[in-house]
Write a protein that holds these residues in place. Structure first.
Motif, PDB file in Angstrom:
ATOM      1  N   SER A 122       0.827  -1.215   0.000  1.00 12.83           N
ATOM      2  CA  SER A 122       0.000   0.000   0.000  1.00 12.83           C
ATOM      3  C   SER A 122       0.858   1.260   0.000  1.00 12.83           C
ATOM      4  N   GLY A 125       2.344   1.594  -3.454  1.00 11.59           N
ATOM      5  CA  GLY A 125       1.257   1.954  -4.353  1.00 11.59           C
ATOM      6  C   GLY A 125       0.804   3.387  -4.159  1.00 11.59           C
ATOM      7  N   ASP A 129       0.595   6.197  -7.040  1.00 12.23           N
ATOM      8  CA  ASP A 129      -0.643   6.926  -7.337  1.00 12.23           C
ATOM      9  C   ASP A 129      -0.517   8.438  -7.175  1.00 12.23           C
ATOM     10  N   TYR A 154       0.638  -3.958  -6.601  1.00  9.24           N
ATOM     11  CA  TYR A 154      -0.314  -2.858  -6.484  1.00  9.24           C
ATOM     12  C   TYR A 154      -0.892  -2.469  -7.846  1.00  9.24           C
ATOM     13  N   LYS A 157      -3.360  -4.856  -9.169  1.00 12.22           N
ATOM     14  CA  LYS A 157      -4.456  -5.159  -8.238  1.00 12.22           C
ATOM     15  C   LYS A 157      -4.505  -6.656  -7.948  1.00 12.22           C
ATOM     16  N   GLY A 181      -4.849   4.551  -9.643  1.00  8.67           N
ATOM     17  CA  GLY A 181      -5.927   3.574  -9.632  1.00  8.67           C
ATOM     18  C   GLY A 181      -6.128   2.806 -10.923  1.00  8.67           C
ATOM     19  N   ARG A 182      -5.426   3.185 -11.983  1.00 14.18           N
ATOM     20  CA  ARG A 182      -5.588   2.515 -13.291  1.00 14.18           C
ATOM     21  C   ARG A 182      -4.226   2.305 -13.923  1.00 14.18           C
TER      22      ARG A 182
END
Length: 197
Positions: A122, A125, A129, A154, A157, A181-182
């Motif tokens: 996390s 990640g 992000d 991450y 996913k 997120g993508r």
């Protein structure tokens, strides 16, 4: 235009079987030689608009030797291994076999008193992000192999246990593209002079 983040795994500081948790040793002779062998293939990554590295000596030295002049990013530090810091996996297993088994089986476990695998993934990640992505752009980050594995888990996913199934060799390169997120994994052709294991 999507953001492109290329991770370069730091050159080695010890033979692979002698890797230590949170290893802060500098590059060994073999690591320096590997950097010299692949420098020509990895030098074009220095054109990235932003160049970062993990705070370890070997990550900084790898980035500098490749001409990146990277900025240290504390969020790209290795997983906090608590009282196992500086041990090999074998040494930790010899001292605390049940604790190591729990740590390998449960991504939320912190039997060493440090950071869980889930928290580590996390954190890395979160760094990914928060990269600036308004107009796309290119980023290169020289990081410990563990950090690269965490970033891939991450970005894809993937379940945290996937972390244990990703083999990141010294000086290997992988790229993720997208934005917060993508993310997508991008696999390019291997360099002409691949690093030796």
């Amino acid at each position: 235009m999507p953001l492109r983040v290329t991770f370069v795994a730091a050159a080695r500081s010890a033979p692979l079987l002698a890797e230590r948790f949170e290893d802060d040793r500098p590059l060994d002779q073999a690591g320096w030689e590997e950097v010299q062998r692949v420098a020509g293939d990895l030098l074009p990554l220095a054109a990235a608009e932003l160049r970062y590295c993990s705070p370890t000596p070997r990550s900084r030295a790898t980035g500098d030797a490749l001409g990146y002049a990277p900025l240290v990013q504390p969020a790209l530090r290795d997983c906090d291994m608590g009282r196992w810091r500086g041990l090999t996996l074998g040494e930790a297993m010899a001292r605390e076999p049940d604790a190591v088994d729990a740590w390998l089986a449960d991504p939320r476990a912190t039997p060493h008193g440090g950071e869980s695998l889930l928290a580590f993934v996390s954190r890395v990640g979160g760094w990914l992000d928060t990269r600036p992505a308004e107009d796309g752009g290119r980023i290169v980050a020289v990081a410990e192999p563990a950090v690269v594995r965490a970033a891939l888990v991450y970005a894809l996913k993937a379940p945290p246990a996937t972390y244990w199934n990703i083999d990141v060799r010294p000086l290997s390169v992988c790229t993720v593209t997208g934005r917060a997120g993508r993310w997508n994994l991008r696999l390019d052709g291997a360099p002409a002079q691949s690093p030796r294991s």
